[in-house]
Motif scaffolding. Structure first.
Motif, PDB file in Angstrom:
ATOM      1  N   MET A   1       0.851  -1.177   0.000  1.00 39.68           N
ATOM      2  CA  MET A   1       0.000   0.000   0.000  1.00 39.68           C
ATOM      3  C   MET A   1       0.898   1.241   0.000  1.00 39.68           C
ATOM      4  O   MET A   1       1.857   1.313   0.749  1.00 39.68           O
ATOM      5  CB  MET A   1      -0.892  -0.024   1.239  1.00 39.68           C
ATOM      6  N   ASP A   2       0.571   2.175  -0.846  1.00 37.07           N
ATOM      7  CA  ASP A   2       1.349   3.403  -0.919  1.00 37.07           C
ATOM      8  C   ASP A   2       0.811   4.438   0.063  1.00 37.07           C
ATOM      9  O   ASP A   2      -0.340   4.384   0.481  1.00 37.07           O
ATOM     10  CB  ASP A   2       1.294   3.984  -2.340  1.00 37.07           C
ATOM     11  N   PHE A   3       1.667   5.398   0.383  1.00 33.18           N
ATOM     12  CA  PHE A   3       1.261   6.477   1.266  1.00 33.18           C
ATOM     13  C   PHE A   3       0.181   7.318   0.597  1.00 33.18           C
ATOM     14  O   PHE A   3       0.154   7.471  -0.622  1.00 33.18           O
ATOM     15  CB  PHE A   3       2.455   7.373   1.616  1.00 33.18           C
ATOM     16  N   LEU A   4      -0.704   7.870   1.403  1.00 36.07           N
ATOM     17  CA  LEU A   4      -1.739   8.751   0.880  1.00 36.07           C
ATOM     18  C   LEU A   4      -1.145  10.127   0.620  1.00 36.07           C
ATOM     19  O   LEU A   4      -0.318  10.610   1.393  1.00 36.07           O
ATOM     20  CB  LEU A   4      -2.891   8.857   1.882  1.00 36.07           C
ATOM     21  N   ASP A   5      -1.579  10.766  -0.444  1.00 35.84           N
ATOM     22  CA  ASP A   5      -1.089  12.098  -0.792  1.00 35.84           C
ATOM     23  C   ASP A   5      -1.734  13.126   0.129  1.00 35.84           C
ATOM     24  O   ASP A   5      -2.951  13.165   0.276  1.00 35.84           O
ATOM     25  CB  ASP A   5      -1.415  12.415  -2.245  1.00 35.84           C
ATOM     26  N   ILE A   6      -0.922  13.932   0.744  1.00 36.04           N
ATOM     27  CA  ILE A   6      -1.414  14.905   1.713  1.00 36.04           C
ATOM     28  C   ILE A   6      -1.408  16.331   1.160  1.00 36.04           C
ATOM     29  O   ILE A   6      -2.019  17.224   1.725  1.00 36.04           O
ATOM     30  CB  ILE A   6      -0.585  14.790   3.016  1.00 36.04           C
ATOM     31  N   ASP A   7      -0.752  16.536   0.019  1.00 41.83           N
ATOM     32  CA  ASP A   7      -0.574  17.891  -0.511  1.00 41.83           C
ATOM     33  C   ASP A   7      -1.889  18.617  -0.775  1.00 41.83           C
ATOM     34  O   ASP A   7      -2.034  19.786  -0.410  1.00 41.83           O
ATOM     35  CB  ASP A   7       0.269  17.858  -1.789  1.00 41.83           C
ATOM     36  N   ASP A   8      -2.842  17.954  -1.413  1.00 40.09           N
ATOM     37  CA  ASP A   8      -4.129  18.610  -1.701  1.00 40.09           C
ATOM     38  C   ASP A   8      -4.852  19.007  -0.421  1.00 40.09           C
ATOM     39  O   ASP A   8      -5.461  20.073  -0.346  1.00 40.09           O
ATOM     40  CB  ASP A   8      -5.033  17.696  -2.526  1.00 40.09           C
ATOM     41  N   SER A   9      -4.758  18.161   0.585  1.00 40.23           N
ATOM     42  CA  SER A   9      -5.424  18.460   1.851  1.00 40.23           C
ATOM     43  C   SER A   9      -4.761  19.626   2.568  1.00 40.23           C
ATOM     44  O   SER A   9      -5.438  20.433   3.218  1.00 40.23           O
ATOM     45  CB  SER A   9      -5.424  17.225   2.753  1.00 40.23           C
ATOM     46  N   VAL A  10      -3.458  19.737   2.455  1.00 42.28           N
ATOM     47  CA  VAL A  10      -2.763  20.874   3.055  1.00 42.28           C
ATOM     48  C   VAL A  10      -3.206  22.162   2.367  1.00 42.28           C
ATOM     49  O   VAL A  10      -3.449  23.185   3.018  1.00 42.28           O
ATOM     50  CB  VAL A  10      -1.222  20.692   2.969  1.00 42.28           C
ATOM     51  N   THR A  22     -11.861  25.435   8.435  1.00 45.37           N
ATOM     52  CA  THR A  22     -10.447  25.268   8.787  1.00 45.37           C
ATOM     53  C   THR A  22     -10.235  24.026   9.642  1.00 45.37           C
ATOM     54  O   THR A  22      -9.333  23.230   9.384  1.00 45.37           O
ATOM     55  CB  THR A  22      -9.924  26.515   9.528  1.00 45.37           C
ATOM     56  N   THR A  23     -11.082  23.854  10.657  1.00 44.61           N
ATOM     57  CA  THR A  23     -10.901  22.686  11.527  1.00 44.61           C
ATOM     58  C   THR A  23     -11.205  21.385  10.794  1.00 44.61           C
ATOM     59  O   THR A  23     -10.547  20.371  11.022  1.00 44.61           O
ATOM     60  CB  THR A  23     -11.761  22.790  12.800  1.00 44.61           C
ATOM     61  N   THR A  24     -12.179  21.401   9.910  1.00 43.45           N
ATOM     62  CA  THR A  24     -12.488  20.203   9.124  1.00 43.45           C
ATOM     63  C   THR A  24     -11.315  19.833   8.221  1.00 43.45           C
ATOM     64  O   THR A  24     -10.904  18.665   8.159  1.00 43.45           O
ATOM     65  CB  THR A  24     -13.761  20.421   8.274  1.00 43.45           C
ATOM     66  N   ALA A  25     -10.768  20.830   7.539  1.00 45.94           N
ATOM     67  CA  ALA A  25      -9.628  20.574   6.655  1.00 45.94           C
ATOM     68  C   ALA A  25      -8.415  20.118   7.455  1.00 45.94           C
ATOM     69  O   ALA A  25      -7.692  19.202   7.043  1.00 45.94           O
ATOM     70  CB  ALA A  25      -9.299  21.829   5.849  1.00 45.94           C
ATOM     71  N   ALA A  26      -8.192  20.728   8.612  1.00 42.21           N
ATOM     72  CA  ALA A  26      -7.055  20.342   9.452  1.00 42.21           C
ATOM     73  C   ALA A  26      -7.218  18.919   9.972  1.00 42.21           C
ATOM     74  O   ALA A  26      -6.253  18.150  10.011  1.00 42.21           O
ATOM     75  CB  ALA A  26      -6.912  21.319  10.616  1.00 42.21           C
ATOM     76  N   VAL A  29      -6.195  16.499   7.320  1.00 44.25           N
ATOM     77  CA  VAL A  29      -4.738  16.395   7.203  1.00 44.25           C
ATOM     78  C   VAL A  29      -4.181  15.509   8.312  1.00 44.25           C
ATOM     79  O   VAL A  29      -3.340  14.636   8.066  1.00 44.25           O
ATOM     80  CB  VAL A  29      -4.074  17.796   7.242  1.00 44.25           C
ATOM     81  N   VAL A  30      -4.671  15.708   9.525  1.00 48.96           N
ATOM     82  CA  VAL A  30      -4.202  14.896  10.657  1.00 48.96           C
ATOM     83  C   VAL A  30      -4.569  13.431  10.438  1.00 48.96           C
ATOM     84  O   VAL A  30      -3.759  12.535  10.698  1.00 48.96           O
ATOM     85  CB  VAL A  30      -4.794  15.424  11.984  1.00 48.96           C
ATOM     86  N   GLY A  31      -5.754  13.181   9.936  1.00 48.13           N
ATOM     87  CA  GLY A  31      -6.175  11.801   9.654  1.00 48.13           C
ATOM     88  C   GLY A  31      -5.295  11.138   8.609  1.00 48.13           C
ATOM     89  O   GLY A  31      -4.884   9.989   8.768  1.00 48.13           O
ATOM     90  N   ILE A  32      -4.998  11.874   7.549  1.00 48.50           N
ATOM     91  CA  ILE A  32      -4.133  11.320   6.503  1.00 48.50           C
ATOM     92  C   ILE A  32      -2.742  11.036   7.057  1.00 48.50           C
ATOM     93  O   ILE A  32      -2.148   9.994   6.783  1.00 48.50           O
ATOM     94  CB  ILE A  32      -4.064  12.269   5.288  1.00 48.50           C
ATOM     95  N   ALA A  33      -2.234  11.967   7.877  1.00 45.29           N
ATOM     96  CA  ALA A  33      -0.911  11.753   8.476  1.00 45.29           C
ATOM     97  C   ALA A  33      -0.913  10.514   9.372  1.00 45.29           C
ATOM     98  O   ALA A  33       0.039   9.729   9.364  1.00 45.29           O
ATOM     99  CB  ALA A  33      -0.486  12.992   9.263  1.00 45.29           C
ATOM    100  N   ALA A  34      -1.992  10.314  10.123  1.00 49.62           N
ATOM    101  CA  ALA A  34      -2.089   9.131  10.990  1.00 49.62           C
ATOM    102  C   ALA A  34      -2.125   7.851  10.164  1.00 49.62           C
ATOM    103  O   ALA A  34      -1.450   6.867  10.496  1.00 49.62           O
ATOM    104  CB  ALA A  34      -3.328   9.240  11.876  1.00 49.62           C
TER     105      ALA A  34
END
Length: 67
Positions: A1-10, A22-26, A29-34
């Motif tokens: 499994m490849d890493f999820l792309d986080i750039d669009d979410s940032v 802002t909090t939803t988008a943040a 990002v935290v979920g993708i990082a986890a």
């Protein structure tokens, strides 16, 4: 499994307007990082490095108990 792309979410966090957006988008990002952290840990475990290190540690402790 490849890493999820986080750039669009940032970018979503940067463009977000208002507290809720802002909090939803943040949170996204935290979920993708986890998830990426879990993927990384899984790859390390299944690559054998972690398994080997754990096995070696268990054997060392078994030897200590025998003494």
């Amino acid at each position: 499994m490849d890493f999820l792309d986080i750039d669009d979410s940032v970018e979503e966090v940067r463009r977000a307007d208002g507290f809720a957006a802002t909090t939803t988008a943040a949170a996204k990002v935290v979920g993708i990082a986890a998830i990426n952290g879990i993927i990384f840990a899984g790859k390390e475990i299944f690559s054998g490095r972690v398994t080997t290190a754990i096995s070696e540690a268990v054997e060392r402790e078994k030897e200590k108990l025998k003494k």
